[in-house]
Design a protein around this motif. Sequence first.
Motif, short mmCIF file in Angstrom:
data_model
loop_
_atom_site.label_atom_id
_atom_site.label_comp_id
_atom_site.label_asym_id
_atom_site.label_seq_id
_atom_site.Cartn_x
_atom_site.Cartn_y
_atom_site.Cartn_z
N UNK A 220 0.81 -1.23 0.00
CA UNK A 220 0.00 0.00 0.00
C UNK A 220 0.84 1.27 0.00
N UNK A 221 1.99 1.25 0.68
CA UNK A 221 2.85 2.44 0.67
C UNK A 221 3.35 2.75 -0.74
N UNK A 222 3.65 1.71 -1.51
CA UNK A 222 4.08 1.92 -2.90
C UNK A 222 2.97 2.58 -3.71
N UNK A 223 1.72 2.17 -3.46
CA UNK A 223 0.60 2.77 -4.18
C UNK A 223 0.36 4.21 -3.76
N UNK A 224 0.66 4.52 -2.50
CA UNK A 224 0.49 5.90 -2.02
C UNK A 224 1.58 6.80 -2.60
N UNK A 225 2.81 6.29 -2.64
CA UNK A 225 3.95 7.11 -3.08
C UNK A 225 3.89 7.44 -4.57
N UNK A 226 3.45 6.48 -5.38
CA UNK A 226 3.55 6.64 -6.83
C UNK A 226 2.79 7.85 -7.38
N UNK A 227 1.55 8.15 -6.92
CA UNK A 227 0.88 9.34 -7.47
C UNK A 227 1.60 10.63 -7.15
N UNK A 228 2.18 10.73 -5.95
CA UNK A 228 2.89 11.96 -5.59
C UNK A 228 4.13 12.14 -6.45
#
Length: 391
Positions: A220-228
């Motif tokens: 989930x952290x990877x999914x959160x980081x990618x848009x930013x």
Amino acid sequence: MSDLSFFGPAVLGALAFLIRLPGLLRNPRDPLLRAVAMLLLTAAGVFLFGSIPMIAKVNEITGIANISAPLVYSILTAFSGSCIVLLINWRGGSPARIRRATRWCVGTYGLVIVALFGLFALGDAPVERLRDLDTYYANTPYIREMIVLYLVAHTASSLVMTSLCRRWSREVDGELRIGLYLMVFGYLVTVAYDVCKFSAVGARWAGHDWDFLSTDIARPLASVASPFVAIGFGLPLVVQRLKGPWWDWKRHRELGPLWRLLQNLTSDHKSPRVSFFAPPGVRVLQRESDIHDGFLTLNPYFDRGLRDAARADALARGAAPYDAEAYADAIMLTAAKEALLADPGHQVIASSEALQDGPGGDSLDLARISKALRRHSPAGAVIREGVAHAG
């Protein structure tokens, strides 16, 4: 976590790459275009091949259990290197320095990718693991080194990008600074991802089971980081692409009052129609051309004395010099148009042999004159009366 969170960014990344592809084909030697294209392609690849269904499919097609591991790690490593290369080219500098830094980065991450596949080939990972390969094989020779190598390379890239973006953000402003701040946050979240992965692997080395850090938190952290990170990279590029047309539309609108004042001053002069689909820049050029044609038509009717009196009046009332110039030009243009309309036979135009200086001289500011017209509209008799009263 649903793999829609992986497929969605993969599709968006692929579409963005396809949009950029024509420009890259036209300018294949442009280092910035190459860096952007590689970033988009590897970003799409990370999310596509990092999804659980695709991991299983690649293993099935190749017939090699867990071959997806070095593949995903390699694409992620290539993405990390692409981020650094793009930032190097984006920030600019001497061509020699950019080439040297780019080659160093590409060479380093290229060696890491070769090492990842080499370590996987030397190791033994017969049991397919779709979600927890990092922790399941944390103590397996060579596979363990492969996992650590990818995590070290990924963490190093995240820390480098965080530092570079943070330092650069102090030197710039506007949309570029916002984009850099977004990237800093995204890479800090990415560092948290790496910490979770390292912690889970380290726990296995110590004989503990912290696998949830890798499987339930890191993904989930990877999914959160990618848009930013994606928005941080994309925002300045998009704004720069849109800024030109936006300023053209803004100038087109600002010139409206002046353009309308000077429209169709004589029956034998009609402005050519501009296509509805014409870009904003073309519309601005046409509007400016119409305005200058109007100046030429009104030239014989310009009253320089009226302009000087209007400028003196504006300065006396505390106006800035450039605003006073625009105000005086607006008065003179309005009076000139009224004089032309009062001369239906155009006798003044016919008898005029020489052109006098136009509004504003060499420092003509069409947008400011237009603004003065809008602010003081209707400008004709009202403005002249104000000037006469002040005199």
